[in-house]
Each structure stands twice: as C-alpha cells, then as structure tokens.
Design a protein around this motif. Structure first.
Motif, short mmCIF file in Angstrom:
data_model
loop_
_atom_site.label_atom_id
_atom_site.label_comp_id
_atom_site.label_asym_id
_atom_site.label_seq_id
_atom_site.Cartn_x
_atom_site.Cartn_y
_atom_site.Cartn_z
N UNK A 1 -21.68 75.67 -57.73
CA UNK A 1 -22.88 74.82 -57.68
C UNK A 1 -22.98 73.93 -58.91
N UNK A 2 -22.62 74.46 -60.07
CA UNK A 2 -22.73 73.70 -61.32
C UNK A 2 -21.75 72.53 -61.40
N UNK A 3 -20.74 72.54 -60.58
CA UNK A 3 -19.75 71.45 -60.58
C UNK A 3 -20.33 70.14 -60.04
N UNK A 4 -21.36 70.25 -59.21
CA UNK A 4 -21.89 69.07 -58.54
C UNK A 4 -22.88 68.33 -59.42
N UNK A 5 -22.40 67.27 -60.05
CA UNK A 5 -23.26 66.43 -60.88
C UNK A 5 -23.40 65.04 -60.27
#
Length: 113
Positions: A7-11
C-alpha cells in the motif's frame, strides 16, 4: 511482501495506481515475486500486450504509460500483482530492484471472470 508495505508504494494518482490501491484495500490478493527482469525486456513484452489489447478492444489502465516508463527505466525491475476480489481486474506492479519504489502500474480488465 506485506499488504501494508505494498500500500505504501502507491504515491501516484494515475488511474491504474488508484484502482490497484482500491482493489488491494478491498481485500484483493497480492504478490510481489522474488527476482528481477530487465526493464527493456518488460517494455517489449508489455508493448506487445498493449497492441494486442487495442486490437481486441480489451480495457486497460495506464498500459501505454507503463510501457514508456519501463523503456526509460534502464535498470532491473521486480514484479508484483494485485487481483481484484471479483477477479474483474488484474494490476501489474513494476518496482525498483529492491522493491522500495513503484516505477509503474498498469491494469487490464479480465474478459473471462
């Protein structure tokens, strides 16, 4: 790779990334594979898939942009995948070699759900 790390990869705010993140948060399955592949090879493979999808009228999200980004990346890429819970969409994640950053994301609507 744990769900929260993915989830944290999606910027980015591109259509595929937004849809992939939503699918993940709604319980979609995910995997990030070990190993890497040359970005040039992936650009060629996904360029063929883009042409195939266009000929067949298969709906995609961000595929042309992903091909372009892979062609410019010039480094090894790690692959991941997210599948929507209803299997209507499959999203491919193209990550840096260490899996720490998302290079591109693309989605394809599955025609045989």
């Amino acid at each position: 790779m744990e769900r929260k790390l993915v989830e944290r990869l999606f910027v980015g705010a591109d259509e595929a990334s937004v849809a992939a993140l939503a699918a993940l948060r709604c319980g979609g399955s995910h995997v990030v594979w070990e190993g890497t592949t040359a970005s040039e090879s992936l650009a060629l493979i996904y360029g063929r898939r883009l042409r195939h999808a266009r000929r067949r009228g298969i709906e995609t999200k961000n595929l042309a942009c992903a091909v372009e980004l892979l062609g410019r990346h010039q480094q090894l890429v790690r692959l991941g995948q997210i599948r929507a819970t209803d299997s209507s969409w499959t999203f491919m994640l193209f990550l840096t070699e260490d899996g720490g950053r998302l290079i591109a994301c693309t989605g394809v609507r599955r025609t045989h759900v």
